[in-house]
Design an enzyme around this catalytic site. Structure first.
Site, PDB file in Angstrom:
ATOM      1  N   ASN A  87      55.644  42.491  34.907  1.00  0.00           N
ATOM      2  CA  ASN A  87      54.430  43.025  34.443  1.00  0.00           C
ATOM      3  C   ASN A  87      54.518  44.164  35.496  1.00  0.00           C
ATOM      4  OD1 ASN A  87      52.324  44.536  33.732  1.00  0.00           O
ATOM      5  ND2 ASN A  87      51.011  43.054  34.134  1.00  0.00           N
ATOM      6  N   LYS A  91      52.735  46.996  35.654  1.00  0.00           N
ATOM      7  CA  LYS A  91      51.488  47.410  35.643  1.00  0.00           C
ATOM      8  C   LYS A  91      51.730  48.996  35.447  1.00  0.00           C
ATOM      9  CE  LYS A  91      49.965  43.465  38.147  1.00  0.00           C
ATOM     10  NZ  LYS A  91      48.614  42.820  38.412  1.00  0.00           N
ATOM     11  N   HIS A 108      45.556  41.528  28.878  1.00  0.00           N
ATOM     12  CA  HIS A 108      45.706  41.221  30.492  1.00  0.00           C
ATOM     13  C   HIS A 108      44.346  41.364  31.005  1.00  0.00           C
ATOM     14  CE1 HIS A 108      46.680  41.642  34.536  1.00  0.00           C
ATOM     15  NE2 HIS A 108      47.912  41.199  34.179  1.00  0.00           N
ATOM     16  N   GLU A 160      43.239  42.660  33.549  1.00  0.00           N
ATOM     17  CA  GLU A 160      43.106  43.934  34.119  1.00  0.00           C
ATOM     18  C   GLU A 160      42.745  45.151  32.861  1.00  0.00           C
ATOM     19  OE1 GLU A 160      46.831  44.819  36.208  1.00  0.00           O
ATOM     20  OE2 GLU A 160      46.051  43.107  37.680  1.00  0.00           O
ATOM     21  N   GLU A 179      46.581  33.209  33.143  1.00  0.00           N
ATOM     22  CA  GLU A 179      46.668  33.925  34.387  1.00  0.00           C
ATOM     23  C   GLU A 179      44.999  33.791  34.933  1.00  0.00           C
ATOM     24  OE1 GLU A 179      49.878  37.038  34.749  1.00  0.00           O
ATOM     25  OE2 GLU A 179      48.202  37.897  33.689  1.00  0.00           O
ATOM     26  N   GLY A 219      47.472  38.963  41.878  1.00  0.00           N
ATOM     27  CA  GLY A 219      47.594  39.996  43.081  1.00  0.00           C
ATOM     28  C   GLY A 219      47.025  39.956  44.527  1.00  0.00           C
ATOM     29  N   SER A 265      50.511  35.568  41.371  1.00  0.00           N
ATOM     30  CA  SER A 265      50.956  35.380  42.618  1.00  0.00           C
ATOM     31  C   SER A 265      52.371  34.630  42.500  1.00  0.00           C
ATOM     32  CB  SER A 265      49.920  35.136  43.653  1.00  0.00           C
ATOM     33  OG  SER A 265      48.854  35.785  43.790  1.00  0.00           O
TER      34      SER A 265
HETATM   35  C1  PEP Z   1      50.133  40.120  36.524  1.00  0.00           C
HETATM   36  O1  PEP Z   1      49.934  41.159  36.659  1.00  0.00           O
HETATM   37  O2  PEP Z   1      50.224  39.461  35.395  1.00  0.00           O
HETATM   38  C2  PEP Z   1      50.191  39.255  37.801  1.00  0.00           C
HETATM   39  C3  PEP Z   1      50.147  37.997  37.600  1.00  0.00           C
HETATM   40  O3  PEP Z   1      50.318  39.685  38.885  1.00  0.00           O
HETATM   41  P1  PEP Z   1      50.800  39.189  40.218  1.00  0.00           P
HETATM   42  O4  PEP Z   1      51.976  38.378  40.193  1.00  0.00           O
HETATM   43  O5  PEP Z   1      50.985  40.441  41.223  1.00  0.00           O
HETATM   44  O6  PEP Z   1      49.666  38.276  40.750  1.00  0.00           O
END
Ligand code: PEP
Length: 243
Positions: free
Chosen positions: A8, A10, A91, A93, A158, A164, A203
């Site tokens: 992803n 973003k 997601h 976000e 998630e 992040g 992460s």
């Molecule tokens: C994500 O954006 O779905 C995500 C898991 O980000 P990160 O791997 O940076 O934590």
């Protein structure tokens, strides 16, 4: 089942970087399904650059209707037209930045399925909800209200506090949550729920991928930050267990 490693991007990336990234990611190991989900503006260029490769494309959101007066939105058929096969929905976000509810995610999931896209529906608890012992309840509620009866797609667990941040849940917390999600999917979708892939996201990096991806009911990873570097995404893909 083959594991899925989905990147992803973003709101990162520019047209000028697509060709080199696509060339690098073409070397992804054949035992996993790799998906790149860049911003909308890069989908068409990526589709050209990945032509003939097994790496698939996905978008990061879609509107719930096929067309209309919705300034700034993109519909599922418009995404499908680019050659993308997947779309990330719900997601955290999007839920936080745009107030998306489970009902919105449900409607978008129906739109994605109608357009022939495979939805990757994200669920996950906040840190406060985990601290309050509500994590499984929150995730079960998200699944109940986000997934339609005819769901044929992928679920990504998630935890919001792991995205992040460089923090990940313990292996036993991931195992417990993925088992709870599997049980919820079977209860909700019947036999289809037995084979729905459940990705872990939050992460995931080259140095923790092997242990996270080997946990029971973990069917792959949704990767944010680390997916921006092809060498990191390739290392994560290489760490996925074989069938
Ligand atoms: C994500 O954006 O779905 C995500 C898991 O980000 P990160 O791997 O940076 O934590």
């Amino acid at each position: 089942m083959r594991q899925i490693i989905a990147g992803n991007w973003k709101m990162f990336g520019q047209l000028s970087g697509v060709t080199a990234y696509a060339e690098a990611i073409r070397t992804a190991p054949p035992h996993v399904d790799v998906i790149i989900c860049p911003p909308f503006t890069l989908l068409d260029r990526f589709a050209t650059a990945l032509h003939g490769s097994p790496v698939a494309l996905g978008a990061q959101d879609c509107h719930a209707t096929t067309q209309g007066a919705h300034t700034g939105d993109i519909s599922a058929p418009q995404i499908a037209e680019t050659g993308a096969k997947y779309v990330i929905l719900g997601h955290s976000e999007r839920r936080a930045d745009h107030g998306e509810t489970n009902a919105d995610v449900h409607a978008k999931t129906l739109a994605a399925l109608a357009a022939g896209l495979i939805p990757i529906v994200c669920v996950g608890e906040t840190e406060a909800q985990r601290d309050a012992g509500e994590a499984e309840h929150v995730v079960r509620t998200q699944l109940t209200h986000s997934l339609p009866e005819n769901f044929a797609g992928v679920v990504a667990y998630e935890p919001v506090w792991a995205i992040g941040t460089g923090r990940t849940p313990t292996e036993s917390d991931v195992t417990a949550m993925h088992a709870a999600i599997r049980a919820a999917l079977v209860a909700q979708l019947g036999s289809a729920g037995k084979t729905t892939a459940i990705l872990y996201g939050g992460s995931v990096k080259p140095n923790n991928a092997a242990s996270l991806l080997s946990l029971p009911e973990v069917g792959g990873a949704l990767v944010g930050g680390a997916s921006l570097k092809p060498e990191d995404l390739l290392a994560i893909a290489a760490a996925a267990p074989q069938d």
